[in-house]
Design an enzyme around this catalytic site. Structure first.
Site, PDB file in Angstrom:
ATOM      1  N   SER A 142      32.479  91.138  45.963  1.00 22.33           N
ATOM      2  CA  SER A 142      33.156  90.905  44.688  1.00 22.33           C
ATOM      3  C   SER A 142      32.624  89.651  44.001  1.00 22.33           C
ATOM      4  O   SER A 142      31.472  89.586  43.622  1.00 22.33           O
ATOM      5  CB  SER A 142      34.666  90.852  44.904  1.00 22.33           C
ATOM      6  OG  SER A 142      35.360  90.833  43.683  1.00 22.33           O
ATOM      7  N   ASP A 285      33.692  90.649  36.729  1.00 22.22           N
ATOM      8  CA  ASP A 285      33.070  89.994  37.869  1.00 22.22           C
ATOM      9  C   ASP A 285      31.953  90.903  38.401  1.00 22.22           C
ATOM     10  O   ASP A 285      31.741  92.001  37.866  1.00 22.22           O
ATOM     11  CB  ASP A 285      34.118  89.647  38.927  1.00 22.22           C
ATOM     12  CG  ASP A 285      34.772  90.861  39.564  1.00 22.22           C
ATOM     13  OD1 ASP A 285      34.719  91.956  38.949  1.00 22.22           O
ATOM     14  OD2 ASP A 285      35.348  90.746  40.659  1.00 22.22           O
ATOM     15  N   ASP A 287      31.355  93.020  40.799  1.00 24.47           N
ATOM     16  CA  ASP A 287      31.575  94.434  41.148  1.00 24.47           C
ATOM     17  C   ASP A 287      32.483  95.128  40.140  1.00 24.47           C
ATOM     18  O   ASP A 287      32.885  96.274  40.347  1.00 24.47           O
ATOM     19  CB  ASP A 287      32.108  94.584  42.566  1.00 24.47           C
ATOM     20  CG  ASP A 287      33.535  94.084  42.739  1.00 24.47           C
ATOM     21  OD1 ASP A 287      33.916  93.134  42.023  1.00 24.47           O
ATOM     22  OD2 ASP A 287      34.266  94.629  43.592  1.00 24.47           O
ATOM     23  N   ASP A 289      35.543  94.954  39.092  1.00 24.18           N
ATOM     24  CA  ASP A 289      36.939  95.356  39.261  1.00 24.18           C
ATOM     25  C   ASP A 289      37.905  94.352  38.630  1.00 24.18           C
ATOM     26  O   ASP A 289      39.108  94.616  38.572  1.00 24.18           O
ATOM     27  CB  ASP A 289      37.285  95.610  40.730  1.00 24.18           C
ATOM     28  CG  ASP A 289      37.191  94.379  41.624  1.00 24.18           C
ATOM     29  OD1 ASP A 289      36.695  93.338  41.152  1.00 24.18           O
ATOM     30  OD2 ASP A 289      37.598  94.480  42.799  1.00 24.18           O
TER      31      ASP A 289
END
Length: 541
Positions: A142, A285, A287, A289
């Site tokens: 992440s 961000d 990734d 999400d």
């Protein structure tokens, strides 16, 4: 040190990665006992966040051995011949970790699909549920620093795993032997169709206003292609993209931490937005999400808090949906504003523990979740059909924010005007954080123990009216390592260890009634938060 040397030699004998073998051999040849102890004195624990840690050799690092053990533990927990979807981001080693996961799962007799290219985490979560897979894996860390990687597991409902399933998988991982003796398959399928996800998020029925100028940054992550496609499918103009951060880059060269919440992370996006006179800045961000939002203000660009965006999106969703069975959910560390919004709209409200794995488990079977959020920039946005993704989704959140801003502009208003409206209607709910990053995790445990034994009587000049040790089951919530202080005058402090970083996190809230000018109320709220910051920082230092 001899035990660590023996463990390291055993590790070398099964490690398929020449890079980590060379790293570990150099440590052994140097006789570096401290480095060996760091790598072999403990191991990454598999929990409800899966695995996350620094890349390198040894059980306390993310590497191919660690990943294959995790895959084998997951394989043993699944029913026979299960269908598993695997995705990965663009971090160092992510593609290799995804291939190792697929090889171990297929070798154990499961059917596996692996996304052909790096994709946002919510794309995988959506695919798990809609393809009726038994589980899913996303290789991602992440917003962690570039030296990290991670391993997130979803179950068949497309939501992150929760206890006791995490403990079952962890126990199965402990039972795995040498990874070079695991059967490895090669016949997994490649998945390259993003259409189901794009149709689901671009088709959200949240208003038809589309006239908005946006600057966007994927922060060197994997969000750009999917977000562009989703915006085009939904009829929005293409956002201007920060060129320095457009392409995936696992080294994240323009930011100290690739987290939109970190100071300075949005500087390039804000500069481009000022240059273009844009209406809105949106950031994902790495990734994709999470979703951050900034808007122009009289004194320059203002980055909205996760709680502010959460409150705005909640009312936007509720204006465009109907039914008394609608459910909105947030966490115990997020603003209490959402409860007031739910009561005003006559819908159901629930609080959960921190994290979307818990948000998605809140409510009852009779509830229809239309919106969930957490203050850390995570949102699951739905419509009358429910939420398309059973996890936080920065792409659908970006679409919803764009629709909200366009709708406000059509009425001659801004997101700041809508925030003022909410303050007048519900009182001003101001929130802030104090975070303490540590090198030694034992300091966090020691601080939590001290505060449990000697809770403060006053914080920020206010009496502590109630103290809740959240490690004890309370209010229907599972136990968690956290402390909650309710203060006189509607203020609140929650203190908990971060689930993904070596941090102690403190969440502050002050609720101030608005009796005249909203600006005056904001000044009083900021003064209240500053008093809380001072006392809480001293408390946890």
């Amino acid at each position: 040190m001899s035990d660590f040397r023996k463990a390291a030699e055993e590790w070398l004998a099964q490690d398929p990665d020449p890079g980590t073998r060379a790293e570990l051999r150099a440590v052994l040849d140097a006789g570096d006992g401290r480095a060996l102890a760091d790598r072999f004195g403990s191991r990454l624990e598999f929990g409800t966040a899966g695995l996350r840690g620094e890349l390198g050799a040894g059980p306390n690092r993310m590497n191919r051995v660690t990943v294959m053990r995790a895959a084998a533990g997951l394989a043993a927990t699944l029913p026979a011949n299960a269908h598993v979807v695997v995705g990965f981001d663009a971090r160092h080693k992510s593609a290799a970790f995804a291939d190792d996961t697929a090889a171990v799962l297929t070798g154990a007799g499961h059917t596996v699909e692996v996304f052909a290219e790096p994709v946002p985490t919510p794309v995988v979560a959506h695919a798990v549920r809609t393809s009726r897979a038994a589980a899913g894996v996303v290789v991602t860390a992440s917003h962690n620093p570039p030296r990290d990687n991670g391993y997130k597991v979803y179950w068949g409902d497309g939501a992150q795993i929760v206890p006791p399933l995490d403990a079952e998988i962890s126990a199965a991982i402990d039972a795995v032997g040498r990874v070079d003796e695991l059967p490895r398959g090669t016949a997994w399928r490649v998945r390259d169709d993003l259409t189901p996800y794009l149709d689901a998020v671009s088709g959200l029925r949240l208003g038809d206003a589309r006239d908005v100028s946006i600057v966007y940054t994927p922060m060197h992550g994997v969000g750009l292609g999917v977000l562009r496609a989703a915006f085009a499918a939904a009829g929005f103009p293409a956002p201007a993209v920060v060129p320095e951060q457009a392409d995936p880059d696992p080294d994240f060269p323009t930011v100290a931490f690739p987290n939109p919440e970190e100071p300075g992370a949005l500087d390039l996006a804000l500069a481009l937005a000022a240059e273009r006179d844009a209406d809105l800045v949106i950031a994902n961000d790495p990734d994709a999400d999470r979703c951050a939002v900034a808007v122009p203000a009289p004194s320059g660009w203002r980055v909205l808090t996760g709680d502010e965006v959460g409150g705005l999106l909640a009312e936007h969703v509720l204006r465009h949906t109907s039914g008394g069975d609608r459910l909105v959910v947030t966490t115990i560390v997020s603003s209490s504003l959402l409860g007031s919004i739910a009561r005003a709209h006559g819908v159901r409200f629930a609080e959960s523990l921190t994290g979307f794995k818990w948000i998605m488990k809140a409510g009852t079977d009779a509830d229809r979740l239309v919106f969930g959020y957490e203050e850390a920039l995570g949102y699951s946005v739905g419509d009358d059909r429910g939420v398309p993704v059973n996890d936080k989704d920065g792409v659908s959140a970006a679409l919803a924010v764009a629709a909200l801003a366009a709708e406000a502009a059509r009425d001659g208003r801004t997101l700041l005007d809508l925030l003022d409206d909410q303050a007048r209607r519900y009182g001003l709910h101001a929130t802030a954080q104090v975070s303490v990053r540590v090198d030694d995790l034992s300091k966090i445990a020691a601080t939590m123990s001290r505060l449990r034994a000697e809770p403060p009587a006053r914080l920020g000049g206010r009496a502590v009216e109630t103290f809740d040790d959240l490690a004890r089951p309370s209010g229907g919530l599972p136990p968690t390592d956290g402390l909650r202080f309710r203060l006189a005058g509607g203020a609140r402090v929650v203190i908990r260890p971060s689930g993904t970083e070596p941090k102690l996190k403190c969440y502050l809230e002050a609720v101030v009634p608005v009796e005249g000018d909203v600006a005056d109320a904001r000044g009083r709220a900021e003064a209240a938060l500053e008093a809380l910051r001072r006392d809480v920082a001293q408390l946890v230092s």
